[in-house]
Design an enzyme around this catalytic site. Structure first.
Site, mmCIF file in Angstrom:
data_model
loop_
_atom_site.group_PDB
_atom_site.id
_atom_site.type_symbol
_atom_site.label_atom_id
_atom_site.label_comp_id
_atom_site.label_asym_id
_atom_site.label_seq_id
_atom_site.Cartn_x
_atom_site.Cartn_y
_atom_site.Cartn_z
ATOM 1 N N ASP A 61 38.838 36.417 40.920
ATOM 2 C CA ASP A 61 38.579 35.341 39.550
ATOM 3 C C ASP A 61 39.610 34.664 39.564
ATOM 4 O OD1 ASP A 61 36.978 37.088 37.656
ATOM 5 O OD2 ASP A 61 38.341 37.110 36.431
ATOM 6 N N HIS A 206 42.155 39.055 41.416
ATOM 7 C CA HIS A 206 42.182 37.063 41.526
ATOM 8 C C HIS A 206 42.751 36.767 42.923
ATOM 9 C CE1 HIS A 206 43.676 38.108 37.845
ATOM 10 N NE2 HIS A 206 42.799 36.891 37.225
#
Ligand SMILES: [Zn+2]
Length: 236
Positions: A61, A206
């Protein structure tokens, strides 16, 4: 026929212990020791549902990020793993070449709003604008529009989930939160993934939004150990 297969399987030590896992990982060893007709036995006698297969989805992400996204992509390419990238629209506009590369290397693009908004705090029209703007930004970079959406912070309610549905997008959740944004040691990130790994798991990591060097440092070991456990990697 079934009795014959079972008899043959019993004659081959370890044959019935082979799980109905991905053919790429188990097929070769089966072929090496069992005559061709028997190779079908474990598959036909075990449930072939998606849940029974050892599949796992890696998701990244808040990118793309010019430093970390290329490193993540290089590692995924090294192990022939496909993943899902939940893209912040404004980052797509800043780094379109990275979005193109993600797409070109076979990964899935996911809409993560225009600027990482908490959707529950927005009106329906503002929430919709977050989605449609990011769709446009990602399409402008990669030439395709995402079909999946992930809520920033995981913050959602029935109202904004309906907005996502109305935009024609599927809500992508996760089952394993590595909390890699807290920057734990790389081995801790890997341990969290392995602890949460089960068929159908979706792992949250992430590649943007801050210093992700530890996420990058964890990934090689994470992928190697998941593969060793017989997992294959699917898109989220
Ligand atoms: Zn996010």
């Amino acid at each position: 026929m079934l009795a014959l297969l079972m008899t043959l399987a019993m004659l081959v030590p370890g044959a019935t212990a082979v799980p109905p896992g991905p053919a790429a990982l188990t097929g070769a060893s089966r072929r090496a020791v069992i005559p061709a007709p028997v190779t079908a036995a474990p598959v036909t006698t075990a449930p072939a549902t998606a849940a029974a297969r050892k599949t796992i989805a890696l998701t990244f992400d808040d990118g793309p990020h010019p430093r970390y996204t290329p490193q993540v992509l290089n590692l995924l390419r090294k192990y022939h793993v496909k993943a899902t990238f939940c893209i912040v629209g404004d980052n797509a506009a800043r780094y379109p070449a990275l979005v193109r590369r993600i797409r070109a290397e076979g990964h899935r693009l996911c809409n993560h709003t225009r600027n990482h908004a908490n959707m529950t705090r927005l009106s329906n029209s503002a929430a919709r604008k977050q989605i449609t703007t990011a769709q446009r930004q990602i399409r402008a970079a990669a030439g395709v529009s995402p079909t999946v959406f992930r809520f920033p912070y995981g913050a959602s309610n029935a109202r904004v989930r309906a907005v996502v549905r109305d935009c024609g997008l599927r809500n992508l959740r996760w089952t394993v939160d590595t909390k890699d944004w807290e920057r734990p040691a790389a081995r801790t990130i890997t341990a969290r993934v392995l602890r949460g790994a089960r068929p159908g798991a979706v792992v949250l990591m992430h590649d943007g939004g801050g210093n992700r060097s530890r996420t990058v440092a964890s990934l090689d070991s994470t992928i190697r150990q998941l593969k060793h456990k017989g997992y294959t990697f699917v898109l989220g």
